[in-house]
Each structure stands twice: as structure tokens, then as C-alpha cells.
Design an enzyme around this catalytic site. Structure first.
Site, mmCIF file in Angstrom:
data_model
loop_
_atom_site.group_PDB
_atom_site.id
_atom_site.type_symbol
_atom_site.label_atom_id
_atom_site.label_comp_id
_atom_site.label_asym_id
_atom_site.label_seq_id
_atom_site.Cartn_x
_atom_site.Cartn_y
_atom_site.Cartn_z
ATOM 1 N N HIS A 1 -20.708 8.091 23.542
ATOM 2 C CA HIS A 1 -22.162 8.208 23.436
ATOM 3 C C HIS A 1 -22.791 7.806 24.767
ATOM 4 O O HIS A 1 -22.404 6.796 25.355
ATOM 5 C CB HIS A 1 -22.695 7.249 22.369
ATOM 6 C CG HIS A 1 -22.202 7.528 20.984
ATOM 7 N ND1 HIS A 1 -22.902 8.302 20.100
ATOM 8 C CD2 HIS A 1 -21.078 7.139 20.327
ATOM 9 C CE1 HIS A 1 -22.232 8.369 18.959
ATOM 10 N NE2 HIS A 1 -21.127 7.667 19.063
ATOM 11 N N HIS B 1 -15.060 10.675 21.399
ATOM 12 C CA HIS B 1 -16.338 10.952 22.071
ATOM 13 C C HIS B 1 -16.928 9.668 22.640
ATOM 14 O O HIS B 1 -16.649 8.577 22.153
ATOM 15 C CB HIS B 1 -17.350 11.615 21.126
ATOM 16 C CG HIS B 1 -17.581 10.855 19.852
ATOM 17 N ND1 HIS B 1 -16.716 10.933 18.786
ATOM 18 C CD2 HIS B 1 -18.564 10.012 19.472
ATOM 19 C CE1 HIS B 1 -17.158 10.176 17.801
ATOM 20 N NE2 HIS B 1 -18.288 9.584 18.194
HETATM 21 P P1 AMP Z 1 -19.533 8.020 15.759
HETATM 22 O O1 AMP Z 1 -20.239 7.402 14.576
HETATM 23 O O2 AMP Z 1 -19.356 7.111 16.935
HETATM 24 O O3 AMP Z 1 -18.234 8.675 15.317
HETATM 25 O O4 AMP Z 1 -20.504 9.140 16.296
HETATM 26 C C1 AMP Z 1 -20.607 10.404 15.752
HETATM 27 C C2 AMP Z 1 -21.934 10.931 16.186
HETATM 28 O O5 AMP Z 1 -21.924 12.324 16.060
HETATM 29 C C3 AMP Z 1 -23.114 10.393 15.362
HETATM 30 O O6 AMP Z 1 -24.026 9.741 16.230
HETATM 31 C C4 AMP Z 1 -23.698 11.659 14.752
HETATM 32 O O7 AMP Z 1 -25.107 11.628 14.700
HETATM 33 C C5 AMP Z 1 -23.214 12.734 15.688
HETATM 34 N N1 AMP Z 1 -23.082 14.057 15.092
HETATM 35 C C6 AMP Z 1 -22.473 14.385 13.940
HETATM 36 N N2 AMP Z 1 -22.524 15.713 13.726
HETATM 37 C C7 AMP Z 1 -23.187 16.234 14.790
HETATM 38 C C8 AMP Z 1 -23.582 17.558 15.147
HETATM 39 N N3 AMP Z 1 -23.293 18.627 14.382
HETATM 40 N N4 AMP Z 1 -24.267 17.727 16.310
HETATM 41 C C9 AMP Z 1 -24.571 16.672 17.090
HETATM 42 N N5 AMP Z 1 -24.215 15.395 16.802
HETATM 43 C C10 AMP Z 1 -23.544 15.175 15.660
#
Ligand code: AMP
Ligand code: ZN
Length: 136
Positions: free
Chosen positions: A103, A101
Site C-alpha cells: 500500500h 501487495h
Molecule cells: P490487504 O487488506 O492489505 O490485503 O489489502 C487489500 C486491499 O485491496 C484493500 O485495501 C482493499 O480495499 C483493496 N482492494 C480489494 N479489491 C480491490 C479492487 N477490485 N480494486 C482496488 N482495490 C481493491
């Protein structure tokens, strides 16, 4: 193609709720539930891949294109002064969800954000309201 225990695969399949702001054949963009700033969005490929080493170039390009669209919306409708695009690949880089993903983090004049950010839950109604604004 979908990993049964992957939360982003379940979001891509529409099996758990998310505030979706943009989508196309290859990608879904939705509001992050722990936003670094107002309007923080996560863009994923629909097809499961783990990280930057694993994502196929077509999905990487599609995610980049969707991130570009979302970034433009953040500037247009949220009056963001700038945008950070960020990918964390690998636990050592801070990755916590192992579905590739990017951001999209809107930046505002003089906002206090320091990257990488410390995730904090925010009010879900606020997050949904910003998502409504961002949805094209
Ligand atoms: P990373 O730490 O770069 O792997 O980012 C994962 C992101 O996904 C974090 O910023 C979380 O807040 C976000 N996240 C986790 N679960 C969900 C969810 N169910 N809906 C929206 N965002 C999520
Ligand atoms: Zn997945």
C-alpha cells in the site's frame, strides 16, 4: 503464473477494471477502492505470489521501485506531506487479498488516519479523479 480466483491477478490481466496509475513489465499500481487517505494506491507484481515470504526478490524490488515512483507523485501532485508504505502478510497481520501487495498511503498534515485503518468505500468518481492526477 496467474491464480484463477485471485482478484489482483484479474486486475493485472486487465480482466476487471481498475484505475491504473503506473505500470511496467513486472508491476501494476492502481487506486485502492477503500482508500485510507486521498490517493491511496496498491502496488502489485504482475506474477502471483501470496505474501512477503513468497514473493521473489526481483518482484519485491520492482514493487518497491514502483511504490517509490507513486510516492513521489503523491508528494508532487497531491501535495502529500508524507507517505506510508505498508504490507500486510498473513491474515493475522490483516491481509485480506492474498496476492502480494504494498500500500502507498499519502499522508497530509493533521490527517486523522490511524494505522491500521478501517476500510471504507469512497466515491468511485473521486477515486478515478485522483488516479488521473497521480498517473505520470
Ligand atoms: P490487504 O487488506 O492489505 O490485503 O489489502 C487489500 C486491499 O485491496 C484493500 O485495501 C482493499 O480495499 C483493496 N482492494 C480489494 N479489491 C480491490 C479492487 N477490485 N480494486 C482496488 N482495490 C481493491
Ligand atoms: Zn494473484
Amino acid at each position: 503464473m496467474a491464480e484463477p480466483d485471485c482478484i489482483f491477478c484479474t486486475i493485472a490481466a486487465g480482466e476487471i477494471p481498475a484505475t491504473v496509475v503506473a505500470e511496467d513489465d513486472r508491476t501494476v499500481a492502481f487506486m485502492d477502492i477503500n482508500p485510507a487517505t486521498r490517493g491511496h494506491v496498491v502496488v502489485i507484481p504482475r506474477a502471483h505470489s501470496v505474501d512477503i515470504g513468497d514473493v521473489v526478490p526481483e518482484d519485491l524490488g520492482a514493487v518497491a521501485a514502483t511504490a517509490q515512483r507513486v510516492a513521489a507523485r503523491a508528494k508532487d501532485v497531491l501535495d502529500a506531506a508524507g507517505v506510508n508504505l505498508l504490507n500486510s502478510s498473513g491474515a493475522a497481520a490483516g491481509q485480506t487479498v492474498f496476492h502480494f501487495h504494498v500500500h502507498v498511503i499519502p499522508r497530509y498534515e493533521d490527517d486523522p488516519l490511524a494505522l491500521p485503518w478501517v476500510p471504507e468505500a469512497a466515491d468511485m468518481e473521486d477515486i478515478k479523479a485522483v488516479g488521473e492526477e497521480l498517473r505520470a
